[in-house]
Design a protein around this motif. Structure first.
Motif, PDB file in Angstrom:
ATOM      1  N   ASN A  18     -13.335 -16.689 -14.443  1.00  0.00           N
ATOM      2  CA  ASN A  18     -12.392 -15.584 -13.651  1.00  0.00           C
ATOM      3  C   ASN A  18     -11.669 -16.572 -12.859  1.00  0.00           C
ATOM      4  N   ARG A  19     -10.340 -16.308 -12.304  1.00  0.00           N
ATOM      5  CA  ARG A  19      -9.726 -17.054 -11.501  1.00  0.00           C
ATOM      6  C   ARG A  19      -9.486 -16.064 -10.088  1.00  0.00           C
ATOM      7  N   TYR A  20      -9.481 -16.877  -9.030  1.00  0.00           N
ATOM      8  CA  TYR A  20      -9.236 -16.302  -7.629  1.00  0.00           C
ATOM      9  C   TYR A  20      -8.279 -17.279  -6.830  1.00  0.00           C
ATOM     10  N   ARG A  21      -7.865 -16.351  -5.767  1.00  0.00           N
ATOM     11  CA  ARG A  21      -6.972 -17.018  -4.911  1.00  0.00           C
ATOM     12  C   ARG A  21      -7.727 -17.119  -3.275  1.00  0.00           C
ATOM     13  N   ILE A  22      -7.883 -18.295  -2.809  1.00  0.00           N
ATOM     14  CA  ILE A  22      -8.462 -18.474  -1.571  1.00  0.00           C
ATOM     15  C   ILE A  22      -7.473 -17.742  -0.611  1.00  0.00           C
ATOM     16  N   GLU A  34     -19.660 -20.114   8.163  1.00  0.00           N
ATOM     17  CA  GLU A  34     -18.421 -20.279   7.841  1.00  0.00           C
ATOM     18  C   GLU A  34     -18.434 -19.622   6.368  1.00  0.00           C
ATOM     19  N   MET A  35     -17.229 -18.950   6.221  1.00  0.00           N
ATOM     20  CA  MET A  35     -17.108 -17.943   5.239  1.00  0.00           C
ATOM     21  C   MET A  35     -15.850 -18.440   4.388  1.00  0.00           C
ATOM     22  N   VAL A  36     -15.559 -18.082   3.166  1.00  0.00           N
ATOM     23  CA  VAL A  36     -14.414 -17.853   2.460  1.00  0.00           C
ATOM     24  C   VAL A  36     -14.236 -16.571   1.977  1.00  0.00           C
ATOM     25  N   VAL A  37     -12.701 -16.175   2.182  1.00  0.00           N
ATOM     26  CA  VAL A  37     -12.240 -14.973   1.819  1.00  0.00           C
ATOM     27  C   VAL A  37     -11.332 -15.290   0.499  1.00  0.00           C
ATOM     28  N   TYR A  38     -11.553 -14.405  -0.477  1.00  0.00           N
ATOM     29  CA  TYR A  38     -10.775 -14.856  -1.653  1.00  0.00           C
ATOM     30  C   TYR A  38     -10.561 -13.409  -2.593  1.00  0.00           C
ATOM     31  N   ARG A  39      -9.526 -13.658  -3.266  1.00  0.00           N
ATOM     32  CA  ARG A  39      -9.208 -12.433  -3.928  1.00  0.00           C
ATOM     33  C   ARG A  39      -9.136 -12.474  -5.621  1.00  0.00           C
ATOM     34  N   ALA A  40      -9.694 -11.608  -6.315  1.00  0.00           N
ATOM     35  CA  ALA A  40      -9.563 -11.625  -7.676  1.00  0.00           C
ATOM     36  C   ALA A  40      -8.177 -11.695  -8.212  1.00  0.00           C
ATOM     37  N   LEU A  41      -7.897 -12.583  -9.324  1.00  0.00           N
ATOM     38  CA  LEU A  41      -6.576 -12.333 -10.059  1.00  0.00           C
ATOM     39  C   LEU A  41      -6.676 -11.822 -10.968  1.00  0.00           C
ATOM     40  N   GLY A  78      -9.797  -7.369  -6.405  1.00  0.00           N
ATOM     41  CA  GLY A  78     -10.578  -6.766  -5.167  1.00  0.00           C
ATOM     42  C   GLY A  78     -10.564  -8.231  -4.144  1.00  0.00           C
ATOM     43  N   VAL A  79     -10.925  -8.062  -2.886  1.00  0.00           N
ATOM     44  CA  VAL A  79     -11.258  -9.193  -2.085  1.00  0.00           C
ATOM     45  C   VAL A  79     -12.637  -9.223  -1.859  1.00  0.00           C
ATOM     46  N   TRP A  80     -13.191 -10.496  -1.526  1.00  0.00           N
ATOM     47  CA  TRP A  80     -14.463 -10.895  -1.685  1.00  0.00           C
ATOM     48  C   TRP A  80     -14.875 -11.923  -0.532  1.00  0.00           C
ATOM     49  N   VAL A  81     -15.837 -12.076  -0.100  1.00  0.00           N
ATOM     50  CA  VAL A  81     -16.292 -13.189   0.995  1.00  0.00           C
ATOM     51  C   VAL A  81     -17.571 -13.631   0.675  1.00  0.00           C
ATOM     52  N   ARG A  82     -17.670 -15.052   0.573  1.00  0.00           N
ATOM     53  CA  ARG A  82     -18.807 -15.610   0.210  1.00  0.00           C
ATOM     54  C   ARG A  82     -19.315 -16.819   1.151  1.00  0.00           C
ATOM     55  N   PRO A  83     -20.415 -17.125   1.613  1.00  0.00           N
ATOM     56  CA  PRO A  83     -20.583 -18.269   2.451  1.00  0.00           C
ATOM     57  C   PRO A  83     -20.022 -19.293   2.095  1.00  0.00           C
ATOM     58  N   LYS A  84     -19.269 -20.441   2.780  1.00  0.00           N
ATOM     59  CA  LYS A  84     -18.515 -21.614   2.548  1.00  0.00           C
ATOM     60  C   LYS A  84     -19.610 -22.372   1.759  1.00  0.00           C
ATOM     61  N   ALA A  85     -20.945 -22.607   2.058  1.00  0.00           N
ATOM     62  CA  ALA A  85     -21.828 -23.489   1.485  1.00  0.00           C
ATOM     63  C   ALA A  85     -22.075 -23.173   0.098  1.00  0.00           C
TER      64      ALA A  85
END
Length: 81
Positions: free
Chosen positions: A17-21, A33-40, A45-52
């Motif tokens: 699957n593809r996402y946009r940061i 530190e986290m990354v916020v990204y959206r499913a394409l 949906g908008v998701w958050v995941r630890p950067k590591a």
């Protein structure tokens, strides 16, 4: 890997699957530190995941058939076709 990706970049999860940061953020409690990204796809949906974790390699023991090295990789031009 992570310094090459920026907000606005389209990335591909190793499962396809593809996402946009959207942005990078910091957890207010832990300062992690986290990354916020959206499913394409789907409901986008908008998701958050630890950067590591976002920039970690694929677990080869759990997913031996994965074609990507990293959990998320920048989507190439072939993904835009």
């Amino acid at each position: 890997m992570e310094e090459r990706m920026r907000p606005g970049d389209v990335v591909r999860h190793f499962k396809g699957n593809r996402y946009r940061i959207l942005c990078f953020a910091r957890d207010s409690e832990t300062q992690e530190e986290m990354v916020v990204y959206r499913a394409l796809y789907g409901e986008r949906g908008v998701w958050v995941r630890p950067k590591a974790m976002f920039f970690s390699p694929v677990d080869r023991e759990k997913y031996p058939q994965a074609r990507q090295v990293w959990r998320f990789e920048r989507a190439g031009e072939e993904d835009d076709a």
